[in-house]
Design an enzyme around this catalytic site. Structure first.
Site, PDB file in Angstrom:
ATOM      1  N   GLY A  20     -41.091  -8.463 -72.271  1.00 51.85           N
ATOM      2  CA  GLY A  20     -39.645  -9.079 -72.899  1.00 51.85           C
ATOM      3  C   GLY A  20     -38.902  -9.291 -71.950  1.00 51.85           C
ATOM      4  O   GLY A  20     -38.120  -9.782 -72.401  1.00 51.85           O
ATOM      5  N   CYS A  54     -48.273 -14.324 -62.089  1.00 49.58           N
ATOM      6  CA  CYS A  54     -48.205 -13.621 -61.163  1.00 49.58           C
ATOM      7  C   CYS A  54     -49.825 -13.306 -60.385  1.00 49.58           C
ATOM      8  O   CYS A  54     -49.943 -12.262 -60.442  1.00 49.58           O
ATOM      9  CB  CYS A  54     -47.865 -12.068 -61.395  1.00 49.58           C
ATOM     10  SG  CYS A  54     -48.585 -11.285 -62.825  1.00 49.58           S
TER      11      CYS A  54
END
Length: 718
Positions: A152, A290
């Site tokens: 989040g 990532c």
């Protein structure tokens, strides 16, 4: 882990083969950076009222106090602002987290970070993780989707952008919308907790497979009937192999192998495709991972652009100019084994090899660079390496739908089998069984946005799927396995009529003015005559959230949260009638609708009294405030603390807080962590800690539970 253990021949061999960096020396520099600890980084929440105060506190208090600290004979530099983050709201502290927690010189700064993080004023977030939301350029009127949102941190950034019109004391009600989605039910509740730090009437949280997200129906005034909701901005921070995170996830050094990324390519492409179908004309998508692996990055982007020619990569080289980055790769090769020793330059070369057919069928043509790679502006993708600015590794691509003509038809052929060489722990049932993503030339029609949005909900796959590569199927207490999939068991949201008697009584008692959008108040249950008089809490949403909730099946949408809670019922003690009170988290939303003369005025001395005791007696307050209290009825009240400087404490802006008045005492209705953060920020010490220690000394429970709370006082938000 020792630096000598931070090596993996497969990793080194694979990425040297890809030529991700121009020379061997720089490649070694990148490896050295991966072996160093990751700096502590955080950002100040950009739309909160305390943002300027916090940045000033960091600059004027904490940086000087940490400017002459040594650890193990080496001088530790103080926190510095991250140069590329807007307005200097992000910081980097180059010290390992274990040192930050243990060294006495850092204790005060660590406490500051912990408390301000808990109340939502600071986000502890890796610096490169802050990048994707910045490139979305979200405005308050935008309809935004975060497809793989948990835990989040990026969602919070998107919320801050949606709330850029917030004032110093009040939360705006933006006309736009943010749907934060994650496929794991447990992680959606972490997401709800994170996003609750910035309460928003424009937020919804859903629990669905991003690659098959269903259509959302909303009224379309232009055509006079229901249409499909199209988004202006979509973030696709997709599940990935995560090798860019090795500085904090040390286990990747030993476990990494090429098939991790190969097996995720298909899922990543499906998620991006679904986003492209849901995007509004001239809308923007940010795709990020990532991972350093071109199979998860450039290969996905190239395949998606060939499937949807009405999209293009955006040149964002002038955006965040201080952010050091390298261009996307236009050439890469594929390893088809776990040891990174067997490479193929093209899909055709693999097909012509002597490998068995089952092995060949694991790979898609889209995993290699297409023949037209030079026409796709793939260099506009961004690669961020750890040695460039002392970060993790990251990949970001910005796509926009510019052209209006639909994608051309192509003859359909049998799709190639999906790559599925993912380690068992990284699979989910739905991903293993999902259909393959065909190569561009195998598609009969790469559908236009309009045709895709006209698909019925029933044609979408059942919701499931991974949100990160390490996810495994999770059974939640709110999900019941029926044999046909998990039954969704969250309570529904129901909108109240604006003349509902309990709501009217609540608004009158709290002195809310008639312009309050009571037509957008909702409750969390199926409203019946038997439940109508026992409503525990009221929530509020904006018009667009209401349109979504009232026109869609909440179970198909797997709606886990919507809007923000503003009022809750408070038991007032034996013989007293329960009343509704304003929640601390809902106060910024409610404040613009509170009658001005209903707000009491306090001072720094008043606030200090509230912070020094859990339930201070009315008689302990200064006379001016005590007179106001005596003239007020029992129950929920709001106090304004104006700017003031006194006794070394400084309040730079109006501060509004909810309190509860009982017969003889008062309570500050914010949770204990918020109290500690406020005490440290204004008075430079934690009064709550003193109060807790005093209670323990006096043999009084330090943390009263609801059953232990004296009947004349109320529980603070917790």
């Amino acid at each position: 882990m020792e630096k000598s253990d931070m090596t993996n021949e497969r990793f080194i061999r694979y990425y040297q083969k890809q030529g991700i960096l121009p020379d061997a020396g720089e490649f070694e520099e990148m490896l050295d950076a991966f072996r160093r600890h990751l700096p502590t980084t955080f950002r100040v929440a950009g739309s909160r009222q305390t943002v300027h105060t916090l940045n000033k506190t960091i600059t004027d208090v904490h940086v000087p106090s940490l400017s002459d600290v040594t650890f193990e004979g080496e001088k530790i530099p103080p926190p510095v602002q991250i140069p590329w983050y807007p307005e200097g709201y992000a910081w980097q502290f180059n010290v390992p987290k274990k040192v930050l927690r243990k060294q006495p010189e850092f204790k005060k700064f660590h406490s500051f970070l912990v408390f301000e993080t808990e109340v939502g004023n600071i986000s502890r977030q890796e610096s490169v993780s802050m990048v994707p939301p910045l490139f979305l350029d979200v405005q308050p009127h935008h309809k935004v989707m975060d497809m793989c949102a948990a835990p989040g941190s990026k969602t919070a950034q998107l919320l801050e952008a949606l709330h850029s019109a917030d004032t110093a004391t009040s939360t705006s009600i933006p006309s736009g919308l943010l749907i934060a989605n994650d496929s794991d039910h447990k992680r959606t509740h972490l997401l709800i907790h994170q996003s609750a730090r910035l309460p928003s009437p424009a937020l919804m949280v859903t629990n669905l497979d991003a690659s098959s997200y269903p259509l959302i129906k909303v009224p379309n005034p232009a055509i006079g009937k229901m249409g499909s909701l199209a988004f202006d901005r979509i973030l696709c921070d997709v599940p990935c192999s995560g090798d860019g995170t090795m500085r904090k996830n040390m286990g990747i050094w030993k476990s990494w192998q090429p098939m991790d990324g190969n097996g995720l390519h298909s899922l990543q492409l499906r998620i991006l495709q679904r986003a492209m179908r849901m995007l509004e004309k001239n809308g923007r998508i940010v795709y990020s991972t990532c991972s350093l692996n071109p199979v998860e990055n450039e290969a996905v982007i190239a395949a998606a652009l060939n499937l949807y020619p009405d999209f293009e990569l955006v040149d964002v080289s002038n955006t965040l100019p201080m952010l050091k980055r390298m261009p996307g790769l236009s050439k890469w090769t594929m390893s088809v084994d776990r040891t990174a020793t067997q490479f193929f330059e093209t899909h055709e070369e693999l097909m012509a090899s002597s490998l068995d057919q089952n092995t060949k069928n694991r790979f898609l043509k889209t995993q290699w660079a297409p023949e037209n790679i030079g026409d796709l502006n793939i260099e506009r993708c961004m690669r961020i390496y750890p040695h460039l600015q002392d970060t993790g590794g990251f990949f970001v691509a910005v796509l926009e739908r510019k052209k209006k003509e639909p994608a051309p038809s192509r003859k359909r052929t049998n799709p190639e089998a999906e790559a599925e060489e993912v380690p068992e722990a990284k699979r989910t049932k739905v991903d293993a069984a999902a259909p393959a993503v065909p190569a561009p030339e195998a598609i009969s029609t790469a559908p236009s946005i309009e045709s895709a949005m006209d698909t019925t909900e029933d044609s979408v796959h059942s919701p499931a799927g991974p949100s990160t590569p390490k996810d495994v199927p999770v059974t939640s207490a709110n999900d019941k396995d029926t044999g046909k999939g998990k039954e969704f068991r969250e309570d529904p949201y129901t909108y109240l009529p604006d003349n509902h008697p309990l709501l009217k009584t609540c608004l009158e008692r709290l002195q809310i003015i008639p312009s309050f959008p009571s037509q957008n108040v909702l409750v969390r249950n199926t409203l019946t005559d038997s439940t109508s008089n026992s409503i525990r809490s009221f929530y509020i949403s904006n018009d667009l959230v209401k349109a979504v909730i009232t026109n869609n099946d909440y179970q198909k949408l797997r709606l886990t949260a919507a809007g923000t809670k503003v009022f809750t019922k408070q038991e007032a003690g034996k013989g007293l009638e329960a009343q509704y009170r304003v929640l601390g988290e809902g106060l910024p939303v409610v404040l613009p609708f509170v009658k001005p003369d209903a707000v009491l005025k306090g001072s720094l001395a008043t606030l200090k009294t509230f912070l020094e005791s859990y339930y201070p007696l009315v008689r302990t307050f200064e006379e001016e405030f005590r007179i106001q209290i005596d003239e007020s009825s029992t129950g929920s009240l709001i106090v304004r603390f104006p700017p003031e400087e006194k006794g070394g404490a400084t309040l730079t802006h109006d501060l509004y807080l909810p309190i509860w008045k009982s017969n003889v005492s008062l309570s500050l209705m914010i949770d204990k962590k918020a109290k500690s953060a406020l005490s440290l920020r204004l008075f430079h010490e934690d009064f709550l800690l003193k109060a807790t220690n005093k209670k323990r000394t006096d043999n009084v429970p330090a943390e009263p539970t609801e059953s232990e709370t004296p009947p004349i006082v109320a529980e603070a938000d917790g």
